[in-house]
Design a protein around this motif. Sequence first.
Motif, PDB file in Angstrom:
ATOM      1  N   THR A   8      42.249  24.887  71.545  1.00 44.66           N
ATOM      2  CA  THR A   8      41.576  24.850  70.255  1.00 44.66           C
ATOM      3  C   THR A   8      42.382  25.663  69.248  1.00 44.66           C
ATOM      4  O   THR A   8      43.067  26.623  69.625  1.00 44.66           O
ATOM      5  N   PRO A   9      42.320  25.292  67.994  1.00 44.06           N
ATOM      6  CA  PRO A   9      43.041  26.071  66.973  1.00 44.06           C
ATOM      7  C   PRO A   9      42.524  27.502  66.899  1.00 44.06           C
ATOM      8  O   PRO A   9      41.338  27.752  67.158  1.00 44.06           O
ATOM      9  N   LEU A  10      43.406  28.415  66.571  1.00 42.45           N
ATOM     10  CA  LEU A  10      42.996  29.799  66.357  1.00 42.45           C
ATOM     11  C   LEU A  10      42.113  29.864  65.117  1.00 42.45           C
ATOM     12  O   LEU A  10      42.320  29.111  64.159  1.00 42.45           O
ATOM     13  N   ALA A  23      44.782  37.089  65.207  1.00 42.78           N
ATOM     14  CA  ALA A  23      45.750  36.414  66.081  1.00 42.78           C
ATOM     15  C   ALA A  23      46.479  35.325  65.304  1.00 42.78           C
ATOM     16  O   ALA A  23      45.866  34.558  64.565  1.00 42.78           O
ATOM     17  N   ARG A  24      47.781  35.263  65.467  1.00 43.93           N
ATOM     18  CA  ARG A  24      48.626  34.254  64.828  1.00 43.93           C
ATOM     19  C   ARG A  24      49.373  33.412  65.853  1.00 43.93           C
ATOM     20  O   ARG A  24      49.870  32.349  65.522  1.00 43.93           O
ATOM     21  N   GLU A  34      46.023  33.231  79.202  1.00 42.13           N
ATOM     22  CA  GLU A  34      46.289  33.029  77.780  1.00 42.13           C
ATOM     23  C   GLU A  34      46.283  34.381  77.084  1.00 42.13           C
ATOM     24  O   GLU A  34      45.404  35.209  77.339  1.00 42.13           O
ATOM     25  N   LEU A  35      47.259  34.608  76.227  1.00 41.09           N
ATOM     26  CA  LEU A  35      47.336  35.836  75.447  1.00 41.09           C
ATOM     27  C   LEU A  35      47.364  35.473  73.974  1.00 41.09           C
ATOM     28  O   LEU A  35      48.004  34.502  73.577  1.00 41.09           O
ATOM     29  N   LEU A  36      46.705  36.272  73.160  1.00 40.57           N
ATOM     30  CA  LEU A  36      46.725  36.098  71.713  1.00 40.57           C
ATOM     31  C   LEU A  36      47.417  37.304  71.099  1.00 40.57           C
ATOM     32  O   LEU A  36      47.179  38.443  71.512  1.00 40.57           O
ATOM     33  N   ILE A  56      54.331  28.737  73.880  1.00 39.67           N
ATOM     34  CA  ILE A  56      54.032  29.499  72.670  1.00 39.67           C
ATOM     35  C   ILE A  56      53.497  28.548  71.604  1.00 39.67           C
ATOM     36  O   ILE A  56      54.144  27.560  71.269  1.00 39.67           O
ATOM     37  N   ASP A  57      52.333  28.863  71.068  1.00 40.90           N
ATOM     38  CA  ASP A  57      51.697  28.025  70.046  1.00 40.90           C
ATOM     39  C   ASP A  57      51.532  28.843  68.783  1.00 40.90           C
ATOM     40  O   ASP A  57      50.751  29.788  68.754  1.00 40.90           O
ATOM     41  N   THR A  58      52.273  28.477  67.752  1.00 44.41           N
ATOM     42  CA  THR A  58      52.107  29.121  66.453  1.00 44.41           C
ATOM     43  C   THR A  58      51.530  28.145  65.436  1.00 44.41           C
ATOM     44  O   THR A  58      51.188  28.533  64.344  1.00 44.41           O
ATOM     45  N   GLU A  59      51.406  26.887  65.814  1.00 46.36           N
ATOM     46  CA  GLU A  59      50.897  25.848  64.906  1.00 46.36           C
ATOM     47  C   GLU A  59      49.414  25.995  64.605  1.00 46.36           C
ATOM     48  O   GLU A  59      48.949  25.544  63.589  1.00 46.36           O
TER      49      GLU A  59
END
Length: 64
Positions: A8-10, A23-24, A34-36, A56-59
């Motif tokens: 899910t999106p942050l 969190a970014r 999972e780490l934020l 890594i998810d920054t989107e």
Amino acid sequence: MPGTLTSTPLTAVDRCDRCGAAARVRAVLPAGGELLFCQHHANEHMDRLRELDAVIDTESAPAS
């Protein structure tokens, strides 16, 4: 065929696991954890996360 993992999106309520800032970046570890991270801590730990083959998810970072 393995299933597709989706996250899910942050949102504004997601907080950095190191300092509690917004969190970014989400890092999903191969073992399933999972780490934020805020951007500062993501930058600090990025080399190690890559060594661990974390996804890594920054989107999904929320707009400020």
